[in-house]
Motif scaffolding. Structure first.
Motif, mmCIF file in Angstrom:
data_model
loop_
_atom_site.group_PDB
_atom_site.id
_atom_site.type_symbol
_atom_site.label_atom_id
_atom_site.label_comp_id
_atom_site.label_asym_id
_atom_site.label_seq_id
_atom_site.Cartn_x
_atom_site.Cartn_y
_atom_site.Cartn_z
ATOM 1 N N PRO A 20 0.803 -1.226 0.000
ATOM 2 C CA PRO A 20 0.000 0.000 0.000
ATOM 3 C C PRO A 20 0.837 1.278 0.000
ATOM 4 O O PRO A 20 0.334 2.350 0.257
ATOM 5 C CB PRO A 20 -0.793 -0.128 1.291
ATOM 6 C CG PRO A 20 0.149 -0.829 2.234
ATOM 7 C CD PRO A 20 0.944 -1.779 1.376
ATOM 8 N N GLY A 21 2.132 1.153 -0.269
ATOM 9 C CA GLY A 21 2.993 2.318 -0.464
ATOM 10 C C GLY A 21 3.499 2.978 0.799
ATOM 11 O O GLY A 21 4.013 4.094 0.753
ATOM 12 N N ILE A 22 3.380 2.305 1.946
ATOM 13 C CA ILE A 22 3.800 2.885 3.227
ATOM 14 C C ILE A 22 5.163 2.317 3.608
ATOM 15 O O ILE A 22 5.384 1.103 3.513
ATOM 16 C CB ILE A 22 2.788 2.569 4.340
ATOM 17 C CG1 ILE A 22 1.387 3.020 3.933
ATOM 18 C CG2 ILE A 22 3.194 3.208 5.657
ATOM 19 C CD1 ILE A 22 0.294 2.480 4.829
ATOM 20 N N GLY A 23 6.085 3.176 4.037
ATOM 21 C CA GLY A 23 7.392 2.686 4.446
ATOM 22 C C GLY A 23 8.350 3.814 4.747
ATOM 23 O O GLY A 23 7.948 4.943 5.040
ATOM 24 N N HIS A 24 9.635 3.503 4.675
ATOM 25 C CA HIS A 24 10.704 4.459 4.918
ATOM 26 C C HIS A 24 11.691 4.429 3.765
ATOM 27 O O HIS A 24 11.757 3.448 3.014
ATOM 28 C CB HIS A 24 11.459 4.112 6.214
ATOM 29 C CG HIS A 24 10.691 4.350 7.472
ATOM 30 N ND1 HIS A 24 9.762 3.449 7.948
ATOM 31 C CD2 HIS A 24 10.712 5.384 8.356
ATOM 32 C CE1 HIS A 24 9.249 3.912 9.084
ATOM 33 N NE2 HIS A 24 9.805 5.086 9.351
ATOM 34 N N VAL A 25 12.478 5.497 3.639
ATOM 35 C CA VAL A 25 13.601 5.490 2.705
ATOM 36 C C VAL A 25 14.895 5.620 3.494
ATOM 37 O O VAL A 25 14.954 6.311 4.526
ATOM 38 C CB VAL A 25 13.504 6.609 1.652
ATOM 39 C CG1 VAL A 25 12.406 6.304 0.655
ATOM 40 C CG2 VAL A 25 13.305 7.971 2.290
ATOM 41 N N HIS A 81 12.139 0.809 2.169
ATOM 42 C CA HIS A 81 11.836 -0.266 3.112
ATOM 43 C C HIS A 81 10.342 -0.237 3.405
ATOM 44 O O HIS A 81 9.864 0.616 4.173
ATOM 45 C CB HIS A 81 12.626 -0.087 4.412
ATOM 46 C CG HIS A 81 14.105 -0.177 4.238
ATOM 47 N ND1 HIS A 81 14.797 -1.373 4.228
ATOM 48 C CD2 HIS A 81 15.035 0.797 4.038
ATOM 49 C CE1 HIS A 81 16.082 -1.143 4.054
ATOM 50 N NE2 HIS A 81 16.252 0.169 3.922
ATOM 51 N N PRO A 82 9.561 -1.124 2.773
ATOM 52 C CA PRO A 82 8.119 -1.119 3.040
ATOM 53 C C PRO A 82 7.828 -1.477 4.486
ATOM 54 O O PRO A 82 8.507 -2.316 5.089
ATOM 55 C CB PRO A 82 7.578 -2.186 2.075
ATOM 56 C CG PRO A 82 8.746 -3.035 1.719
ATOM 57 C CD PRO A 82 9.958 -2.168 1.807
ATOM 58 N N ALA A 83 6.830 -0.830 5.050
ATOM 59 C CA ALA A 83 6.434 -1.121 6.431
ATOM 60 C C ALA A 83 5.710 -2.462 6.483
ATOM 61 O O ALA A 83 4.930 -2.792 5.583
ATOM 62 C CB ALA A 83 5.524 -0.019 6.955
ATOM 63 N N PRO A 84 5.945 -3.267 7.523
ATOM 64 C CA PRO A 84 5.199 -4.515 7.659
ATOM 65 C C PRO A 84 3.701 -4.227 7.769
ATOM 66 O O PRO A 84 3.296 -3.257 8.422
ATOM 67 C CB PRO A 84 5.743 -5.099 8.960
ATOM 68 C CG PRO A 84 7.041 -4.420 9.206
ATOM 69 C CD PRO A 84 6.907 -3.051 8.605
ATOM 70 N N LEU A 85 2.896 -5.045 7.110
ATOM 71 C CA LEU A 85 1.454 -4.901 7.211
ATOM 72 C C LEU A 85 0.980 -5.449 8.553
ATOM 73 O O LEU A 85 1.374 -6.539 8.966
ATOM 74 C CB LEU A 85 0.764 -5.644 6.063
ATOM 75 C CG LEU A 85 1.069 -5.160 4.655
ATOM 76 C CD1 LEU A 85 0.249 -5.950 3.641
ATOM 77 C CD2 LEU A 85 0.778 -3.678 4.518
ATOM 78 N N VAL A 86 0.134 -4.684 9.221
ATOM 79 C CA VAL A 86 -0.441 -5.107 10.504
ATOM 80 C C VAL A 86 -1.895 -5.470 10.221
ATOM 81 O O VAL A 86 -2.736 -4.605 9.997
ATOM 82 C CB VAL A 86 -0.354 -3.984 11.553
ATOM 83 C CG1 VAL A 86 -0.963 -4.443 12.874
ATOM 84 C CG2 VAL A 86 1.095 -3.556 11.744
#
Length: 330
Positions: free
Chosen positions: A304-309, A319-324
């Motif tokens: 879903p496009g959420i994360g950090h660079v 670095h995509p955020a783990p899905l919760v």
């Protein structure tokens, strides 16, 4: 037996065992059903606010060398292969964020609408909103990162009706002026410019009575600050959403591809108004996100496009955020 044969053999044994020893192949109907993805959405928290990412469907760009300029074809191919991506087809997601603070329900961009300029796969926004249980009539604000087709063409329906009838529309004044001005079109423009202006006019001009413009650095809604990020368009804007102790950067089209434009951030993109400025802006904002370890949502990154660079040499890594996936606490 080679590894592929071993895997196929194991899969076949599993099917046979499940069928009481009879090997059963999927029927054509079952196979077709398996290929039909459901409308997808994802919820997460930003402090006290609830974010929901809904999809407008994918944007297939085709050959990446036709859209991204800088790396040689050989470098592009090696970069994509190294990241286990197709070398002949770039596909972008459309990750639309709805942020609900309780007092306001903000949608960031609205997708392609009914247009099939990029084929039949976009235009899913209203279906995914319905699947997520979000009533378009309850959206209080449409916040536009910029006025390109895949970001504002879902404001109005094909019949010319407001799809979010009670929402204020927010946009940079520079983008409104640029993309609604038919007089500036010339024969030197790329072929896509005229339909981009026509579509922007169809979706923006009828909403001038409920449109407001934000300024760089302004907190124009509670907890939402504008961050000028020009180049992709003259008024392209990112946003920093803050709730409680959490912040999230909504970066729009700062970078379209999670590999090509991060590993080689000075690469230029075909649909940039000012490709050189866009590249410089990309490096500046990504440097800030990496240094502050600020989470972000990217409109076109893998769902879903959420994360950090992370800063890596002269480029960056996503670095995509783990899905919760468990139920969010109330």
């Amino acid at each position: 037996m080679n590894r592929r044969g071993l895997l196929l053999g194991a899969a076949g044994l599993g099917i046979a065992a499940a069928a009481g020893g009879r090997l059963i192949a999927p029927t054509p109907a079952a196979a077709a059903t398996a290929l039909n993805q459901a409308p997808y959405f994802y919820r997460f928290r930003v402090g006290e606010a609830i974010g929901t990412v809904v999809s407008d469907g994918i944007l297939p760009l085709g050959d990446p060398t036709a859209s991204f300029f800088g790396p040689t074809p050989e470098q592009m191919r090696a970069m994509l292969e190294r990241n286990f991506l197709p070398t002949d087809s770039a596909v972008l997601e459309q990750n639309i964020l709805v942020l609900d603070s309780g007092d306001r329900r903000i949608i960031f961009d609205t997708g392609m609408g009914a247009s099939q300029m990029f084929g039949p796969t976009p235009g899913k926004l209203m279906a995914t909103l319905a699947a997520a249980g979000i009533d378009p009539a309850l959206i209080t604000d449409i916040v536009c990162t910029h006025a390109h087709c895949d970001h504002v063409w879902g404001i109005m329906s094909e019949a010319g009706e407001r799809q979010f009838p009670n929402a204020q529309v927010w946009l940079s004044e520079a983008d409104f002026d640029y993309w609604t001005d038919e007089a500036k079109l010339s024969v030197k423009d790329p072929a896509w410019m005229a339909p981009f202006v026509e579509g922007a006019r169809k979706n923006l001009v009828p909403n001038q009575d409920r449109m407001k413009f934000f300024r760089d650095g302004e907190e124009f809604l509670p907890g939402l600050q504008a961050l000028s990020a020009p180049g992709h368009t003259v008024g392209h804007t990112a946003f920093i959403a803050t709730s409680g102790n959490d912040s999230l950067a909504v970066i729009g089209d700062l970078t379209h591809h999670h590999v090509i434009l991060l590993e080689t951030p000075l690469t230029q993109f075909a649909f940039d108004t000012d490709p050189a400025q866009s590249a410089k802006t990309r490096v500046r904002v990504l440097d800030m996100l990496a240094a502050q370890r600020l989470p972000m949502i990217a409109y076109h990154f893998p769902w879903p496009g959420i994360g950090h660079v992370e800063k890596v040499g002269g480029g960056f890594r996503y670095h995509p955020a783990p899905l919760v996936m468990q139920e969010l606490p109330t």
